[in-house]
Motif scaffolding. Structure first.
Motif, PDB file in Angstrom:
ATOM      1  N   GLY A   8      20.954  24.020  68.223  1.00 33.59           N
ATOM      2  CA  GLY A   8      20.213  24.728  69.256  1.00 33.59           C
ATOM      3  C   GLY A   8      20.909  25.977  69.745  1.00 33.59           C
ATOM      4  N   LEU A   9      22.214  26.052  69.572  1.00 35.14           N
ATOM      5  CA  LEU A   9      22.967  27.239  69.977  1.00 35.14           C
ATOM      6  C   LEU A   9      23.321  28.030  68.731  1.00 35.14           C
ATOM      7  CD1 LEU A   9      25.343  25.721  72.681  1.00 35.14           C
ATOM      8  CD2 LEU A   9      23.040  26.640  72.950  1.00 35.14           C
ATOM      9  N   THR A  10      22.748  29.218  68.574  1.00 32.26           N
ATOM     10  CA  THR A  10      22.875  29.984  67.345  1.00 32.26           C
ATOM     11  C   THR A  10      23.738  31.228  67.555  1.00 32.26           C
ATOM     12  OG1 THR A  10      20.893  31.282  67.839  1.00 32.26           O
ATOM     13  CG2 THR A  10      20.591  29.202  66.655  1.00 32.26           C
ATOM     14  N   ALA A  11      23.960  31.955  66.452  1.00 34.01           N
ATOM     15  CA  ALA A  11      24.705  33.207  66.524  1.00 34.01           C
ATOM     16  C   ALA A  11      23.974  34.222  67.393  1.00 34.01           C
ATOM     17  CB  ALA A  11      24.920  33.766  65.114  1.00 34.01           C
ATOM     18  N   THR A  12      22.655  34.201  67.353  1.00 32.67           N
ATOM     19  CA  THR A  12      21.861  35.109  68.191  1.00 32.67           C
ATOM     20  C   THR A  12      22.137  34.864  69.663  1.00 32.67           C
ATOM     21  OG1 THR A  12      20.123  35.067  66.504  1.00 32.67           O
ATOM     22  CG2 THR A  12      19.538  35.952  68.662  1.00 32.67           C
ATOM     23  N   MET A  13      22.208  33.593  70.047  1.00 34.36           N
ATOM     24  CA  MET A  13      22.510  33.256  71.434  1.00 34.36           C
ATOM     25  C   MET A  13      23.900  33.730  71.823  1.00 34.36           C
ATOM     26  SD  MET A  13      21.112  29.423  71.962  1.00 34.36           S
ATOM     27  CE  MET A  13      19.397  28.996  71.769  1.00 34.36           C
ATOM     28  N   ALA A  14      24.870  33.500  70.938  1.00 37.18           N
ATOM     29  CA  ALA A  14      26.242  33.890  71.241  1.00 37.18           C
ATOM     30  C   ALA A  14      26.345  35.396  71.474  1.00 37.18           C
ATOM     31  CB  ALA A  14      27.161  33.465  70.097  1.00 37.18           C
TER      32      ALA A  14
END
Length: 423
Positions: A36-42
């Motif tokens: 659920g936590l992706t590179a885009t979120m980071a």
């Protein structure tokens, strides 16, 4: 070019910038490893932090997040059959069966080496031929994209295994789900039933969480008296002979080419590249029946292609100002935030910064491989945790990840619109 790259390394090789790259890579691996936590979120969360930094330092942090976020998805994909990111879907097909057979160390070794080499090749290609390849990508029109869609649908036959009707049914369900949301031509809402949250359609990550994570948890829960997998940690082998790596050399070359090619095309990215590379590897294998049952070739194809897509996606961004995937769309906002004008003149007008970004990518790629190898034994120890303890924790992380996704998507829309307004 070589002189510019040396200058770029000179700009990056300071203690503060190296620590930023290292911190970004570690944080990216954490985001990528949590469903659920992706590179885009980071990148979206850390983008405001870079506002007061020097452009090279700020973009170096974001490059570390990008590399780590894509690569971190292999950890839960191999150990828990949960793709940490859409780019690691195909890694679950053979990575998890290898772990079930007590070969988690072997799966990690192949995945890490493939990720490192795939990223390395694509970054070198990005450095050398970004402008001409960007021009080729710009020529893609409706006919070419239609051909890619048809080709992707034909992969159903390869991925269906022994039951083609089930594969066709799953493909039809996927097409049906993809029709939910605003129409691409007139933006008319389709099958939203008046729910505004469906206007943009189903987001891929929550769908993956439901298909892979929640379903696996429920399957384990329904088996009463299910015994946790007992793996003798001391007997797990981590060293893979060079001969076994060389047996996958053509698989690596083919998967890297697919990853770079798919990455260059705007709006596709590693989520598609890893599935196409996996299908190509299976079709080209002398033993296709072993795919899906725990063969290193499947892991190599998936992890090589999704990391190769990183350099591919950056090619149209650096040369044309067109993002290749969702992460590079956020990086586009980062460039504008630091006063850099994306487009054909970016490299010409800001050579020191651009080659500093290239140097940061290479350093982050090395950090990624080193960190994964150092943490590999710790990751494998997750197999010894009783599932009645591990699975509830995974369920909580999945729910939190899906919830956080909504908030971060709103942040992404805000920063992207801000970048467009500045340009």
């Amino acid at each position: 070019m070589i002189q510019s790259l040396i200058e770029g390394f000179g700009n990056v090789l300071s203690i503060s910038t190296i620590l930023l790259i290292l911190g970004g890579t570690i944080l990216g691996l954490i985001f990528g490893s949590i469903p659920g936590l992706t590179a885009t979120m980071a990148v979206a969360i850390c983008l405001p932090i870079t506002y007061g930094m020097h452009p090279i330092a700020g973009m170096s942090l974001l490059m570390g997040l990008y590399i780590g976020g894509v690569s971190g998805g292999l950890i839960p994909a191999i150990l828990l059959k949960l793709p940490g990111t859409p780019s690691s879907i195909a890694t679950t097909f053979d990575g998890y069966p290898l772990a079930q057979k007590g070969e988690a160390g072997k799966a990690f070794s192949f995945a890490i080496v493939a990720s490192f080499l795939g990223g390395l090749v694509s970054i070198f290609l990005l450095i050398m031929v970004a402008p001409p390849l960007g021009q080729v990508a710009l020529q893609f029109g409706p006919y070419e994209y239609f051909a890619i869609v048809i080709f992707s649908l034909t992969l159903i036959a390869s991925l269906s295994g022994d039951s083609l009707p089930k594969g066709i049914l799953a493909g039809l369900l996927g097409i049906g789900f993809a029709m939910v949301g605003s129409a691409p031509i007139d933006a008319f809402p389709r099958f939203t039933f008046g729910i505004s949250a469906f206007d943009a359609g189903f987001d891929l990550m929550p769908v993956l969480i439901g298909l892979f994570a929640i379903s696996e948890i429920l399957l384990v829960a329904e088996k009463r008296g299910y015994q946790a997998l007992k793996v003798n940690i001391k007997k797990i082998k981590y060293k893979v002979p060079l001969k076994e790596y060389l047996e996958e050399k053509w698989n690596f070359v083919r998967s890297a080419a697919i990853g770079i090619g798919i990455g260059i095309l705007p709006g596709i990215g590693g989520g598609t590249a890893n599935l196409i590379a996996y299908a190509a590897a299976k079709n080209s294998s002398k033993k296709p029946e072993e795919y899906g049952k725990g063969t290193p070739g499947g892991v190599v194809a998936s992890e090589t292609s999704n990391n190769a897509a990183i350099g591919g996606a950056l090619i149209p961004l650096m040369s044309l100002g067109i993002p290749g995937d969702t992460v590079t769309a956020m990086l586009l906002g980062g460039l504008v935030l630091h006063g850099l004008q994306p487009g054909p003149l970016l490299i010409q007008n800001n050579a020191s910064v651009v080659y500093g970004i290239f140097a940061a990518l290479l350093i982050a790629n090395v950090f990624m491989a080193v960190l994964l190898f150092l943490g590999m034994r710790g990751f494998v120890r997750l197999l010894s945790i009783p599932q009645y303890i591990l699975l509830p924790i995974i369920m909580i992380l999945c729910v939190v990840g899906a919830y956080v996704l909504i908030t971060v998507c709103l942040m992404c829309m805000h920063y992207y619109s801000l970048a467009l307004s500045v340009t």
